[in-house]
Design a protein around this motif. Structure first.
Motif, PDB file in Angstrom:
ATOM      1  N   LYS A   5       0.840  -1.205   0.000  1.00  0.00           N
ATOM      2  CA  LYS A   5       0.000   0.000   0.000  1.00  0.00           C
ATOM      3  C   LYS A   5       0.871   1.249   0.000  1.00  0.00           C
ATOM      4  O   LYS A   5       0.588   2.205  -0.711  1.00  0.00           O
ATOM      5  CB  LYS A   5      -0.944   0.013   1.194  1.00  0.00           C
ATOM      6  CG  LYS A   5      -1.745   1.319   1.254  1.00  0.00           C
ATOM      7  CD  LYS A   5      -3.001   1.220   2.032  1.00  0.00           C
ATOM      8  CE  LYS A   5      -3.780   2.501   2.146  1.00  0.00           C
ATOM      9  NZ  LYS A   5      -3.486   3.612   1.319  1.00  0.00           N
ATOM     10  N   GLU A   6       1.925   1.232   0.798  1.00  0.00           N
ATOM     11  CA  GLU A   6       2.823   2.384   0.846  1.00  0.00           C
ATOM     12  C   GLU A   6       3.463   2.616  -0.529  1.00  0.00           C
ATOM     13  O   GLU A   6       3.602   3.743  -0.983  1.00  0.00           O
ATOM     14  CB  GLU A   6       3.897   2.166   1.905  1.00  0.00           C
ATOM     15  CG  GLU A   6       4.728   3.394   2.178  1.00  0.00           C
ATOM     16  CD  GLU A   6       5.716   3.193   3.313  1.00  0.00           C
ATOM     17  OE1 GLU A   6       6.608   4.045   3.431  1.00  0.00           O
ATOM     18  OE2 GLU A   6       5.600   2.211   4.071  1.00  0.00           O
ATOM     19  N   ARG A   7       3.860   1.520  -1.215  1.00  0.00           N
ATOM     20  CA  ARG A   7       4.430   1.615  -2.555  1.00  0.00           C
ATOM     21  C   ARG A   7       3.413   2.189  -3.529  1.00  0.00           C
ATOM     22  O   ARG A   7       3.716   3.076  -4.329  1.00  0.00           O
ATOM     23  CB  ARG A   7       4.890   0.235  -3.014  1.00  0.00           C
ATOM     24  CG  ARG A   7       6.251   0.218  -3.577  1.00  0.00           C
ATOM     25  CD  ARG A   7       6.816  -1.119  -3.989  1.00  0.00           C
ATOM     26  NE  ARG A   7       5.956  -2.259  -4.096  1.00  0.00           N
ATOM     27  CZ  ARG A   7       5.919  -3.250  -3.222  1.00  0.00           C
ATOM     28  NH1 ARG A   7       6.672  -3.228  -2.159  1.00  0.00           N
ATOM     29  NH2 ARG A   7       5.119  -4.267  -3.416  1.00  0.00           N
ATOM     30  N   ALA A   8       2.169   1.704  -3.463  1.00  0.00           N
ATOM     31  CA  ALA A   8       1.108   2.187  -4.346  1.00  0.00           C
ATOM     32  C   ALA A   8       0.813   3.663  -4.080  1.00  0.00           C
ATOM     33  O   ALA A   8       0.593   4.444  -5.022  1.00  0.00           O
ATOM     34  CB  ALA A   8      -0.160   1.350  -4.166  1.00  0.00           C
ATOM     35  N   ASP A   9       0.816   4.064  -2.822  1.00  0.00           N
ATOM     36  CA  ASP A   9       0.599   5.472  -2.469  1.00  0.00           C
ATOM     37  C   ASP A   9       1.709   6.352  -3.033  1.00  0.00           C
ATOM     38  O   ASP A   9       1.454   7.445  -3.549  1.00  0.00           O
ATOM     39  CB  ASP A   9       0.512   5.650  -0.953  1.00  0.00           C
ATOM     40  CG  ASP A   9      -0.766   5.086  -0.358  1.00  0.00           C
ATOM     41  OD1 ASP A   9      -1.713   4.799  -1.115  1.00  0.00           O
ATOM     42  OD2 ASP A   9      -0.820   4.926   0.877  1.00  0.00           O
ATOM     43  N   LEU A  10       2.949   5.877  -2.945  1.00  0.00           N
ATOM     44  CA  LEU A  10       4.076   6.647  -3.471  1.00  0.00           C
ATOM     45  C   LEU A  10       3.971   6.786  -4.988  1.00  0.00           C
ATOM     46  O   LEU A  10       4.173   7.875  -5.538  1.00  0.00           O
ATOM     47  CB  LEU A  10       5.405   5.979  -3.098  1.00  0.00           C
ATOM     48  CG  LEU A  10       6.659   6.616  -3.688  1.00  0.00           C
ATOM     49  CD1 LEU A  10       6.800   8.070  -3.246  1.00  0.00           C
ATOM     50  CD2 LEU A  10       7.895   5.818  -3.326  1.00  0.00           C
ATOM     51  N   ILE A  11       3.628   5.714  -5.676  1.00  0.00           N
ATOM     52  CA  ILE A  11       3.473   5.768  -7.129  1.00  0.00           C
ATOM     53  C   ILE A  11       2.365   6.742  -7.514  1.00  0.00           C
ATOM     54  O   ILE A  11       2.518   7.550  -8.429  1.00  0.00           O
ATOM     55  CB  ILE A  11       3.214   4.358  -7.710  1.00  0.00           C
ATOM     56  CG1 ILE A  11       4.480   3.504  -7.554  1.00  0.00           C
ATOM     57  CG2 ILE A  11       2.782   4.437  -9.164  1.00  0.00           C
ATOM     58  CD1 ILE A  11       4.277   2.040  -7.821  1.00  0.00           C
ATOM     59  N   ALA A  12       1.239   6.699  -6.801  1.00  0.00           N
ATOM     60  CA  ALA A  12       0.131   7.622  -7.076  1.00  0.00           C
ATOM     61  C   ALA A  12       0.577   9.066  -6.856  1.00  0.00           C
ATOM     62  O   ALA A  12       0.262   9.952  -7.662  1.00  0.00           O
ATOM     63  CB  ALA A  12      -1.068   7.288  -6.191  1.00  0.00           C
ATOM     64  N   TYR A  13       1.323   9.308  -5.789  1.00  0.00           N
ATOM     65  CA  TYR A  13       1.827  10.663  -5.504  1.00  0.00           C
ATOM     66  C   TYR A  13       2.762  11.130  -6.616  1.00  0.00           C
ATOM     67  O   TYR A  13       2.662  12.263  -7.093  1.00  0.00           O
ATOM     68  CB  TYR A  13       2.553  10.679  -4.159  1.00  0.00           C
ATOM     69  CG  TYR A  13       3.309  11.958  -3.943  1.00  0.00           C
ATOM     70  CD1 TYR A  13       2.655  13.124  -3.561  1.00  0.00           C
ATOM     71  CD2 TYR A  13       4.679  12.014  -4.159  1.00  0.00           C
ATOM     72  CE1 TYR A  13       3.348  14.314  -3.383  1.00  0.00           C
ATOM     73  CE2 TYR A  13       5.381  13.199  -3.981  1.00  0.00           C
ATOM     74  CZ  TYR A  13       4.707  14.339  -3.597  1.00  0.00           C
ATOM     75  OH  TYR A  13       5.396  15.510  -3.433  1.00  0.00           O
ATOM     76  N   LEU A  14       3.673  10.271  -7.050  1.00  0.00           N
ATOM     77  CA  LEU A  14       4.613  10.650  -8.098  1.00  0.00           C
ATOM     78  C   LEU A  14       3.899  10.931  -9.419  1.00  0.00           C
ATOM     79  O   LEU A  14       4.255  11.874 -10.133  1.00  0.00           O
ATOM     80  CB  LEU A  14       5.674   9.558  -8.286  1.00  0.00           C
ATOM     81  CG  LEU A  14       6.639   9.384  -7.115  1.00  0.00           C
ATOM     82  CD1 LEU A  14       7.521   8.147  -7.330  1.00  0.00           C
ATOM     83  CD2 LEU A  14       7.479  10.623  -6.914  1.00  0.00           C
ATOM     84  N   LYS A  15       2.885  10.136  -9.744  1.00  0.00           N
ATOM     85  CA  LYS A  15       2.108  10.385 -10.967  1.00  0.00           C
ATOM     86  C   LYS A  15       1.398  11.724 -10.881  1.00  0.00           C
ATOM     87  O   LYS A  15       1.376  12.494 -11.848  1.00  0.00           O
ATOM     88  CB  LYS A  15       1.089   9.269 -11.192  1.00  0.00           C
ATOM     89  CG  LYS A  15       1.711   7.992 -11.691  1.00  0.00           C
ATOM     90  CD  LYS A  15       0.653   6.930 -11.905  1.00  0.00           C
ATOM     91  CE  LYS A  15       1.253   5.644 -12.409  1.00  0.00           C
ATOM     92  NZ  LYS A  15       0.237   4.601 -12.591  1.00  0.00           N
ATOM     93  N   GLN A  16       0.797  12.023  -9.733  1.00  0.00           N
ATOM     94  CA  GLN A  16       0.088  13.287  -9.548  1.00  0.00           C
ATOM     95  C   GLN A  16       1.069  14.460  -9.619  1.00  0.00           C
ATOM     96  O   GLN A  16       0.800  15.465 -10.260  1.00  0.00           O
ATOM     97  CB  GLN A  16      -0.642  13.288  -8.209  1.00  0.00           C
ATOM     98  CG  GLN A  16      -1.395  14.579  -7.951  1.00  0.00           C
ATOM     99  CD  GLN A  16      -2.047  14.594  -6.588  1.00  0.00           C
ATOM    100  OE1 GLN A  16      -1.785  13.742  -5.739  1.00  0.00           O
ATOM    101  NE2 GLN A  16      -2.924  15.547  -6.358  1.00  0.00           N
TER     102      GLN A  16
END
Length: 49
Positions: free
Chosen positions: A27-38
């Motif tokens: 989940k932390e990895r997915a959150d980081l990826i979402a943040y970087l995309k945004q």
């Protein structure tokens, strides 16, 4: 754009020294990826440095 962050980069690249140990929590990895995309999509992000 496909982003792949290894949960264990030292295992993926043996024999190297890294200051980054990876993000084991999915989940932390997915959150980081979402943040970087945004952040990348932001108008504040310069496409040409």
């Amino acid at each position: 754009m496909r982003v792949r962050l290894s949960p264990n980069p030292l295992k993926a690249m043996p024999g190297t020294a890294m200051g980054y140990a990876g993000i084991g929590d999915r989940k932390e990895r997915a959150d980081l990826i979402a943040y970087l995309k945004q952040a990348n999509a932001s108008t504040k992000c310069s496409k040409n440095p």
